[in-house]
Scaffold this motif. Structure first.
Motif, PDB file in Angstrom:
ATOM      1  N   ASN A  59      -3.964  -2.911  -8.907  1.00 48.95           N
ATOM      2  CA  ASN A  59      -4.837  -3.798  -8.111  1.00 48.95           C
ATOM      3  C   ASN A  59      -5.915  -3.023  -7.365  1.00 48.95           C
ATOM      4  O   ASN A  59      -5.727  -1.884  -6.961  1.00 48.95           O
ATOM      5  CB  ASN A  59      -3.983  -4.554  -7.086  1.00 48.95           C
ATOM      6  CG  ASN A  59      -3.241  -3.616  -6.132  1.00 48.95           C
ATOM      7  OD1 ASN A  59      -2.576  -2.677  -6.572  1.00 48.95           O
ATOM      8  ND2 ASN A  59      -3.356  -3.865  -4.855  1.00 48.95           N
ATOM      9  N   VAL A  87       5.398  -2.613  12.778  1.00 48.87           N
ATOM     10  CA  VAL A  87       5.830  -3.766  11.969  1.00 48.87           C
ATOM     11  C   VAL A  87       5.054  -4.982  12.472  1.00 48.87           C
ATOM     12  O   VAL A  87       5.194  -5.389  13.621  1.00 48.87           O
ATOM     13  CB  VAL A  87       7.351  -4.010  12.105  1.00 48.87           C
ATOM     14  CG1 VAL A  87       7.770  -5.228  11.289  1.00 48.87           C
ATOM     15  CG2 VAL A  87       8.138  -2.787  11.670  1.00 48.87           C
ATOM     16  N   SER A 147       5.080   5.293  -1.596  1.00 52.11           N
ATOM     17  CA  SER A 147       5.448   6.315  -2.582  1.00 52.11           C
ATOM     18  C   SER A 147       6.965   6.539  -2.618  1.00 52.11           C
ATOM     19  O   SER A 147       7.472   7.176  -3.543  1.00 52.11           O
ATOM     20  CB  SER A 147       4.731   7.636  -2.288  1.00 52.11           C
ATOM     21  OG  SER A 147       5.273   8.252  -1.139  1.00 52.11           O
ATOM     22  N   LYS A 161     -11.619   2.955  -7.893  1.00 47.97           N
ATOM     23  CA  LYS A 161     -11.290   2.585  -6.506  1.00 47.97           C
ATOM     24  C   LYS A 161     -12.133   3.391  -5.525  1.00 47.97           C
ATOM     25  O   LYS A 161     -12.625   2.850  -4.529  1.00 47.97           O
ATOM     26  CB  LYS A 161      -9.798   2.808  -6.249  1.00 47.97           C
ATOM     27  CG  LYS A 161      -8.900   1.852  -7.019  1.00 47.97           C
ATOM     28  CD  LYS A 161      -7.428   2.063  -6.682  1.00 47.97           C
ATOM     29  CE  LYS A 161      -6.570   1.095  -7.492  1.00 47.97           C
ATOM     30  NZ  LYS A 161      -5.148   1.118  -7.089  1.00 47.97           N
TER      31      LYS A 161
HETATM   32  N1  LIG Z   1       4.007  -2.498   8.673  1.00 44.74           N
HETATM   33  C1  LIG Z   1       3.817  -3.726   8.261  1.00 44.74           C
HETATM   34  O1  LIG Z   1       4.041  -4.676   8.988  1.00 44.74           O
HETATM   35  C2  LIG Z   1       3.285  -3.922   6.873  1.00 44.74           C
HETATM   36  C3  LIG Z   1       2.778  -5.161   6.441  1.00 44.74           C
HETATM   37  C4  LIG Z   1       2.229  -5.258   5.160  1.00 44.74           C
HETATM   38  C5  LIG Z   1       2.231  -4.141   4.333  1.00 44.74           C
HETATM   39  N2  LIG Z   1       2.738  -2.967   4.784  1.00 44.74           N
HETATM   40  C6  LIG Z   1       2.712  -1.740   3.971  1.00 44.74           C
HETATM   41  O2  LIG Z   1       1.363  -1.425   3.709  1.00 44.74           O
HETATM   42  C7  LIG Z   1       1.275  -0.689   2.481  1.00 44.74           C
HETATM   43  C8  LIG Z   1       0.216  -1.352   1.590  1.00 44.74           C
HETATM   44  O3  LIG Z   1       0.615  -2.668   1.291  1.00 44.74           O
HETATM   45  P1  LIG Z   1      -0.396  -3.683   0.589  1.00 44.74           P
HETATM   46  O4  LIG Z   1       0.235  -5.015   0.631  1.00 44.74           O
HETATM   47  O5  LIG Z   1      -1.731  -3.488   1.154  1.00 44.74           O
HETATM   48  O6  LIG Z   1      -0.352  -3.200  -0.933  1.00 44.74           O
HETATM   49  P2  LIG Z   1      -1.564  -2.580  -1.781  1.00 44.74           P
HETATM   50  O7  LIG Z   1      -2.022  -1.369  -1.045  1.00 44.74           O
HETATM   51  O8  LIG Z   1      -2.545  -3.644  -2.065  1.00 44.74           O
HETATM   52  O9  LIG Z   1      -0.870  -2.198  -3.151  1.00 44.74           O
HETATM   53  C9  LIG Z   1      -0.042  -1.085  -3.264  1.00 44.74           C
HETATM   54  C10 LIG Z   1      -0.842   0.175  -3.618  1.00 44.74           C
HETATM   55  O10 LIG Z   1      -0.056   1.325  -3.347  1.00 44.74           O
HETATM   56  C11 LIG Z   1      -0.540   2.395  -4.126  1.00 44.74           C
HETATM   57  N3  LIG Z   1       0.588   3.223  -4.591  1.00 44.74           N
HETATM   58  C12 LIG Z   1       1.617   2.850  -5.383  1.00 44.74           C
HETATM   59  N4  LIG Z   1       2.450   3.886  -5.602  1.00 44.74           N
HETATM   60  C13 LIG Z   1       1.934   4.932  -4.916  1.00 44.74           C
HETATM   61  C14 LIG Z   1       2.326   6.302  -4.753  1.00 44.74           C
HETATM   62  N5  LIG Z   1       3.439   6.787  -5.318  1.00 44.74           N
HETATM   63  N6  LIG Z   1       1.562   7.108  -3.978  1.00 44.74           N
HETATM   64  C15 LIG Z   1       0.435   6.615  -3.389  1.00 44.74           C
HETATM   65  N7  LIG Z   1       0.017   5.342  -3.517  1.00 44.74           N
HETATM   66  C16 LIG Z   1       0.757   4.512  -4.278  1.00 44.74           C
HETATM   67  C17 LIG Z   1      -1.302   1.825  -5.307  1.00 44.74           C
HETATM   68  O11 LIG Z   1      -2.672   2.216  -5.227  1.00 44.74           O
HETATM   69  P3  LIG Z   1      -3.203   3.652  -5.803  1.00 44.74           P
HETATM   70  O12 LIG Z   1      -3.943   3.342  -7.049  1.00 44.74           O
HETATM   71  O13 LIG Z   1      -4.085   4.142  -4.709  1.00 44.74           O
HETATM   72  O14 LIG Z   1      -2.006   4.501  -6.038  1.00 44.74           O
HETATM   73  C18 LIG Z   1      -1.196   0.307  -5.097  1.00 44.74           C
HETATM   74  O15 LIG Z   1      -2.365  -0.377  -5.406  1.00 44.74           O
HETATM   75  C19 LIG Z   1       2.667  -0.698   1.880  1.00 44.74           C
HETATM   76  O16 LIG Z   1       3.299   0.522   2.195  1.00 44.74           O
HETATM   77  C20 LIG Z   1       3.354  -1.841   2.607  1.00 44.74           C
HETATM   78  O17 LIG Z   1       4.745  -1.678   2.665  1.00 44.74           O
HETATM   79  C21 LIG Z   1       3.282  -2.858   6.029  1.00 44.74           C
END
Ligand SMILES: NC(=O)c1ccc[n+]([C@@H]2O[C@H](COP(=O)([O-])OP(=O)(O)OC[C@H]3O[C@@H](n4cnc5c(N)ncnc54)[C@H](OP(=O)(O)O)[C@@H]3O)[C@@H](O)[C@H]2O)c1
Length: 348
Positions: free
Chosen positions: A338, A289, A258, A193
């Protein structure tokens, strides 16, 4: 009658537990093929799995805008598909449509009112992008940076992104660069990554939080401190980043993955030390949000489409095939399997 397959919630993850594929169950079922007024029959092309779904697996989601998934009921989330027959004047056969409440089903009868028609030209025919870079996650990245980041051209800002190789993070970092940050540093969970961030997406540097000394590497990569922090993960990583932020800087509180397998409310409480740093250095950290900013969605999607087409924003995706792999794809994404947006291809 039409034979279809769907995915239902088989069980809820244990308290404070990671989700497992056995929480999901594939079923055969039939669809009544006759449509009522206002309904359309859609064939599913791609489905999305997203971190917020972990909250929907609990009986109590902990968030007022999320309803829990029900045991033995068909699951739903972001999806894109094509209209196969229509009793709704807004849609014609062949239209490409999306919804945030698409059933995890190979075909579905849906109300026209829950669908949005989209133009495939916006994504050069790459329809899965409507779930990612030119959809919800792209919007989250773009609007998160613009609404909360205070990035200023010419101000020599340094941005740090956690969850940087994921769907939101990989776009957010590129927007930071585009909007004028002189340095964008990503934090993520593997060397592969890290390489993708620096070599493919032009991040200034990347840090593997599983292998490297994050405080030391951050100091090295951010010699002028941190001005903007796009936070996807929370926990220890975020405590470390925040401890190196400049006075008057800004945290974009996007997500805290996390902590999602823990039984804590959102946003989870900060340590006393981190609260103290935020206060002393007058750092903003307002909850973001994306759903509260949808009045800006149309213009933002246009901009994302143009940036993707021009190559200014590069898109990373992890695509898995088959509705039978939905549960596995979700669990894999939650563990970092992913790179970029995790999507599942359901049909051609
Ligand atoms: N505020 C909003 O409106 C909104 C909208 C969409 C998404 N989000 C938030 O945005 C964030 C990313 O969402 P996404 O859809 O883009 O998913 P994503 O980043 O494509 O997938 C999740 C990633 O989180 C990492 N992860 C999992 N467990 C972890 C841990 N314990 N510590 C650190 N990293 C960890 C993993 O990558 P690593 O290999 O790097 O660990 C994983 O690939 C999430 O927190 C989600 O809730 C918020």
């Amino acid at each position: 009658r039409m034979q279809v397959q769907r995915v239902v919630l088989n069980s809820r993850p244990g308290n404070n537990g990671a989700p497992v594929p056995e929480n999901f169950r594939l079923e055969d079922t039939t669809l009544a093929a006759d449509l009522s007024d206002g309904e359309v029959l859609v064939r599913t092309l791609y489905l999305s799995v997203d971190p917020y779904m972990r909250c929907r697996m609990n009986e109590d989601t902990g968030a007022d805008y999320l309803t829990p998934w029900q045991l033995s009921k068909c699951l739903d989330g972001g999806g894109v598909g094509v209209v196969e027959s229509s009793h709704c004047s807004s849609y014609a056969v062949g239209d490409v449509v999306t919804s945030f409440n698409w059933p995890w089903q190979t075909h579905a009868v849906m109300k026209g009112s829950v669908l949005q028609k989209v133009n495939p030209q916006l994504v050069d025919g790459h329809l899965s992008y409507f779930l990612g870079a030119v959809g919800m996650t792209g919007l989250t990245a773009l609007l998160g940076v613009r609404e909360r980041g205070h990035v200023t051209k010419g101000a020599n800002h340094t941005m740090v992104v956690s969850g940087a190789a994921g769907a939101c993070g990989s776009i957010a970092g590129q927007i930071g660069k585009m909007d004028g940050c002189v340095r964008v540093v990503g934090i993520c969970g593997s060397d592969e990554k890290c390489r993708a961030l620096v070599e493919d997406l032009d991040f200034s540097a990347a840090i593997n939080y599983r292998q490297e000394d994050v405080p030391a590497r951050l100091k090295e990569c951010c010699p002028d401190g941190v001005d903007v922090y796009f936070d996807n993960v929370g926990g220890v990583t975020s405590d470390t980043v925040i401890s190196q932020m400049n006075s008057g800087s800004h945290v974009i509180l996007c997500g805290q993955i996390s902590q999602y397998n823990k039984d804590v409310p959102y946003p989870p409480p900060l340590t006393v030390e981190t609260q103290e740093v935020l206060q002393r250095k007058n750092i903003t950290r307002e909850r973001f949000v994306v759903l509260n900013h949808m009045s800006k969605a149309d213009a933002a999607l246009c901009e994302l489409s143009q940036c993707v087409k021009s190559g200014q924003i590069k898109v990373l995706e992890t695509v898995v095939n088959g509705i039978g792999n939905m549960g596995e794809a979700f669990c894999s994404m939650m563990k970092g399997g992913n790179i970029g947006k995790q999507v599942i291809k359901i049909s051609e």
